[in-house]
Design an enzyme around this catalytic site. Structure first.
Site, PDB file in Angstrom:
ATOM      1  CB  SER A 124      10.412  60.087  32.896  1.00 41.31           C
ATOM      2  OG  SER A 124      10.125  60.719  31.544  1.00 41.31           O
ATOM      3  CE  LYS A 160      14.535  62.721  31.859  1.00 40.99           C
ATOM      4  NZ  LYS A 160      13.480  61.935  30.902  1.00 40.99           N
TER       5      LYS A 160
END
Lengths: 204, 204
Positions: A124, A160
């Site tokens: 990700s 993230k």
DNA sequence: AGTTCCTGTTGTCGGTTTGTAAGCATAAGA
DNA sequence: TCTTATGCTTACAAACCGACAACAGGAACT
């Protein structure tokens, strides 16, 4: 440069130093090698000192120094977690899966911060050039805009980018296939990325 | 957990250990703190041992051990070069610009190999997720197909992927903007990538 | 009021550790 | 062949260093 016997002696010194934490005395060297006298150990130490692989402090006990270790920066032991459970940050720490020992300077000067590492799973963050299998080193502090953070989402820790839009923080994956995450309630930040370690060549 | 005074003592022990390579004796502790007796130092050491921050070996000189350092893997000192001049690999080594100290396991098990590090400049390997400013750790050995290598081209060291096509090796940048390099004469490989270290968060 | 822990003091003892003198045999280099 | 370095030995001296006994004031907790 060193003779076989001298290398044996040096290896013994280093091995004992690593496993017991202290350097053997001349009589312990004598005993290990089966010498009849400690003088044999002394003359070997002198030879090693003459050749520069050790240093000694006259008159002091167990005062053998390995020069390479002396001009080394302070080493920080960073616990590695595969996954950080919910409790992180405040109370008891979960058990680590491993440990990375890295000198302070190479870590990129974090003063005395509380740091830990996380093994990355998934792609990700691939557009931030963080791969699956990389170890990300994180510091426990408040995030600033555009920091990469480890955040607790649905009971799982994910990596993230932390972004603030009109005073409201949200999380963004660095991979177009993943959606942004706007926190429903509170946003629990477990750490802010300060370094990265990758093993092997960058092809997986 | 530790009292102020005990913390002072522990700091002194660690500081001396790091700068001189050996742990101070009880009488050296006494002298530093201005105690009238070495017994004061002894009782402090006992307190520190009771609280688990140090260990001691009874009857042995300077036998203070820091437990965190004991269960640490062996540390490897990796010299960092900004640029590797032509002579590399065989004869004298150029002076390093710095040093990375990392434990052997985190390095990804290179047995006793000759390793060094290079600070990456430019974005020619960006598609292999290697950024400008990253430190690439290299091992001196023969390259295998698809390894990432440091190679000497026109007197300069560059990082490229090593590929073999019909028994003829060539180098490929991991960036579409850069052309492949087919060596005119011989191809000098200075090292093969084994690890990568990045400071800061992955945004530059 | 009593107990425990921290932070010291004076004095002494004995094992630990390094250091030095003097010598010997072998291998390697000039 | 002479010299130097290596790798040991025996024997003794000197310092270094940890350990212990006994004591004491102050802080903290019960």
């Amino acid at each position: 440069m060193l003779t076989n016997r001298q290398q044996e002696l040096l290896d013994f010194l280093k091995e004992r130093h690593r496993t017991t934490g202290i350097v053997p005395s001349t009589r312990e060297i004598q005993e290990y090698f089966g010498f009849a006298s400690q003088t044999a150990a002394v003359s070997h130490l002198r030879a090693l000192e003459r050749k520069g692989v050790i240093q000694r402090l006259a008159g002091k006990a167990r005062a053998v120094i390995f020069p390479d270790e002396l001009d080394r920066e302070e080493i920080v032991d960073i616990p590695v977690y595969g996954q950080i459970p919910a409790g992180m940050g405040s109370d008891a720490e979960p058990e680590a899966e491993g440990q990375i020992s890295l000198d302070k300077t190479s870590l990129g000067l974090s003063p005395k911060a509380n740091v830990f590492a996380l093994k990355v799973r998934g792609d990700s963050m691939i557009e931030a050039h963080i791969l699956s299998g990389d170890f990300v080193v994180l510091e426990q502090r408040n995030p600033r805009n555009r920091d990469i953070v480890a955040a607790l989402i649905d009971g799982e820790t994910t990596l993230k980018r932390y972004l603030v839009d009109r005073n409201r923080p949200y999380l963004k994956a660095e991979n177009a296939d993943y959606p942004d995450l706007i926190p429903a309630r509170e946003l629990i930040i477990q750490g802010v990325m300060v370094a990265l370690l990758r093993q092997g060549f960058g092809a997986r």
